[in-house]
Design an enzyme around this catalytic site. Structure first.
Site, mmCIF file in Angstrom:
data_model
loop_
_atom_site.group_PDB
_atom_site.id
_atom_site.type_symbol
_atom_site.label_atom_id
_atom_site.label_comp_id
_atom_site.label_asym_id
_atom_site.label_seq_id
_atom_site.Cartn_x
_atom_site.Cartn_y
_atom_site.Cartn_z
ATOM 1 N N ARG A 1 68.066 -1.938 32.671
ATOM 2 C CA ARG A 1 69.404 -2.498 32.852
ATOM 3 C C ARG A 1 69.947 -2.165 34.235
ATOM 4 O O ARG A 1 69.934 -1.014 34.666
ATOM 5 C CB ARG A 1 70.343 -1.945 31.784
ATOM 6 C CG ARG A 1 71.830 -2.279 31.973
ATOM 7 C CD ARG A 1 72.134 -3.724 31.667
ATOM 8 N NE ARG A 1 73.498 -4.082 32.005
ATOM 9 C CZ ARG A 1 74.535 -3.983 31.175
ATOM 10 N NH1 ARG A 1 74.375 -3.483 29.971
ATOM 11 N NH2 ARG A 1 75.734 -4.371 31.560
ATOM 12 N N ARG B 1 71.162 -9.577 31.726
ATOM 13 C CA ARG B 1 70.677 -8.206 31.570
ATOM 14 C C ARG B 1 69.513 -8.137 30.605
ATOM 15 O O ARG B 1 69.380 -8.985 29.709
ATOM 16 C CB ARG B 1 71.809 -7.309 31.072
ATOM 17 C CG ARG B 1 72.260 -7.657 29.686
ATOM 18 C CD ARG B 1 73.743 -7.611 29.438
ATOM 19 N NE ARG B 1 74.592 -8.224 30.414
ATOM 20 C CZ ARG B 1 75.911 -8.084 30.396
ATOM 21 N NH1 ARG B 1 76.497 -7.349 29.488
ATOM 22 N NH2 ARG B 1 76.649 -8.680 31.301
ATOM 23 N N ASP C 1 71.920 -4.756 26.652
ATOM 24 C CA ASP C 1 73.319 -4.344 26.660
ATOM 25 C C ASP C 1 73.592 -3.682 25.312
ATOM 26 O O ASP C 1 73.365 -4.293 24.261
ATOM 27 C CB ASP C 1 74.221 -5.557 26.860
ATOM 28 C CG ASP C 1 75.683 -5.187 27.040
ATOM 29 O OD1 ASP C 1 75.961 -4.048 27.448
ATOM 30 O OD2 ASP C 1 76.551 -6.042 26.775
ATOM 31 N N ASP D 1 76.670 -1.939 23.272
ATOM 32 C CA ASP D 1 78.118 -1.707 23.244
ATOM 33 C C ASP D 1 78.483 -0.887 22.017
ATOM 34 O O ASP D 1 78.119 -1.256 20.887
ATOM 35 C CB ASP D 1 78.880 -3.032 23.189
ATOM 36 C CG ASP D 1 78.887 -3.764 24.517
ATOM 37 O OD1 ASP D 1 78.816 -3.100 25.564
ATOM 38 O OD2 ASP D 1 78.943 -5.012 24.500
#
Length: 198
Positions: A126, A135, A138, A140
């Site tokens: 990343r 990307r 990811d 989150d």
């Protein structure tokens, strides 16, 4: 066919004939797997929800590997994984994303968990050349128990959690109590498809 990279298109609907998705079989847990109401972990651990996404390289394989890495984190137990979803890139050009949501029980605090997730992102290659750039991976942190937090490193709940179909639909599979019908209706115009499991 399943989407596993920019050169392949997803199945036209969840009812499409089950195809083969390279990497899909690498998932660490079964879809919707849940350990039930009697948690076999310390009472001070928290339930956290993590969103996964990627649209470079072989995202399905990358995400499946990330699920396994999350499951291997210290003081962490993987509870459930949603199905895989293909969604359009938002607010930026680029190929479609593969997305999922997992839930974990963890003894780490929210910032420790975030740091571990960022380390997994780095291992997957990343980089952040600009906001909303394509990307490889990811991760989150969406929710961490009932914690409400806002500081320079982390905001909880995730500030755009309820604006994204690629978060709400996967989360609704593994934690329907976290997603309302009104929230799902609000993102109904966003293009997203559930990919068949292999």
């Amino acid at each position: 066919r399943c989407r596993v990279g920019p050169e392949e298109a997803p199945s036209p609907s969840p009812r499409a004939r089950r195809g083969r998705c390279p990497g899909a079989r690498l998932a660490a847990v079964s879809v919707g797997q849940d350990l039930g109401a009697s948690p076999p972990w310390p009472p001070d651990w928290q339930i956290a929800y993590i969103g996964l996404g990627g649209n470079l390289g072989q995202p399905l394989r990358t995400l499946a590997a990330a699920v396994a890495q999350i499951a291997a984190l210290p003081q962490t137990r993987l509870l459930a994984r949603s199905g895989w979803f293909s969604s359009a890139a938002l607010d930026a050009p680029g190929p479609d994303y593969i997305n999922a949501v997992v839930s974990v029980a963890t003894g780490m605090n929210a910032h420790e968990l975030l740091t571990r997730l960022q380390q997994i992102e780095v291992l997957a290659g990343r980089v952040r050349p600009y906001r909303n750039a394509p990307r490889t991976l990811d991760l989150d942190l969406l929710l961490y128990g009932t914690l409400v937090l806002e500081d320079p490193q982390l905001t909880l709940p995730h500030p755009r959690l309820h604006q994204r179909a690629f978060v709400l639909l996967p989360m609704a599979e593994i934690a329907p109590e976290q997603v309302s019908a009104a929230q799902l209706a609000a993102v109904a115009g966003q293009r997203i498809e559930r990919l068949p499991e292999v």
